[in-house]
Design an enzyme around this catalytic site. Structure first.
Site, PDB file in Angstrom:
ATOM      1  N   CYS A   1       0.234   3.307   3.526  1.00  6.25           N
ATOM      2  CA  CYS A   1       0.672   2.840   4.852  1.00  6.25           C
ATOM      3  C   CYS A   1       1.810   1.816   4.808  1.00  6.25           C
ATOM      4  O   CYS A   1       2.349   1.455   5.840  1.00  6.25           O
ATOM      5  CB  CYS A   1      -0.503   2.254   5.620  1.00  6.25           C
ATOM      6  SG  CYS A   1      -1.117   0.686   4.974  1.00  6.25           S
TER       7      CYS A   1
ATOM      8  N   CYS B   1      -1.278 -11.104  -7.446  1.00  7.12           N
ATOM      9  CA  CYS B   1      -1.945 -11.954  -6.459  1.00  7.12           C
ATOM     10  C   CYS B   1      -2.084 -11.127  -5.192  1.00  7.12           C
ATOM     11  O   CYS B   1      -1.099 -10.887  -4.495  1.00  7.12           O
ATOM     12  CB  CYS B   1      -1.137 -13.209  -6.173  1.00  7.12           C
ATOM     13  SG  CYS B   1      -1.118 -14.329  -7.547  1.00  7.12           S
TER      14      CYS B   1
ATOM     15  N   CYS C   1       0.853  -1.180   0.000  1.00  9.93           N
ATOM     16  CA  CYS C   1       0.000   0.000   0.000  1.00  9.93           C
ATOM     17  C   CYS C   1       0.895   1.238   0.000  1.00  9.93           C
ATOM     18  O   CYS C   1       1.792   1.361   0.836  1.00  9.93           O
ATOM     19  CB  CYS C   1      -0.891  -0.007   1.238  1.00  9.93           C
ATOM     20  SG  CYS C   1      -1.866   1.505   1.443  1.00  9.93           S
TER      21      CYS C   1
END
Length: 72
Positions: free
Chosen positions: A37, A59, A34
């Site tokens: 974060c 995946c 991400c």
């Protein structure tokens, strides 16, 4: 494609993820994190022979996905 993991051939929003080289477990692959974060989301694999526009398979861990109904 049938892989038993939620799989995609590209991210919907490329600014939402960052790609990091991962050499753990005796292999070379690309980790998806991400961008906000830094959480681990999954991995990208290439050259597996799936007929996708990018020849990639993202995946992504299902716990990190938010599913929404189609608005069509």
């Amino acid at each position: 494609m049938k892989t038993c993991w939620p799989s995609f051939y590209d991210p919907k929003d490329t600014d939402a993820v960052e790609l990091i080289e991962d050499r753990s477990h005796g292999m070379v692959r690309t980790e998806v994190r991400c961008a906000r974060c830094g959480s681990h989301l999954g991995h990208v694999f290439e050259g597996e022979g799936y007929q996708t526009p990018t020849d990639q398979r993202y995946c992504i861990n299902s716990i990190s996905l938010r599913l929404a109904a189609d608005e069509g």
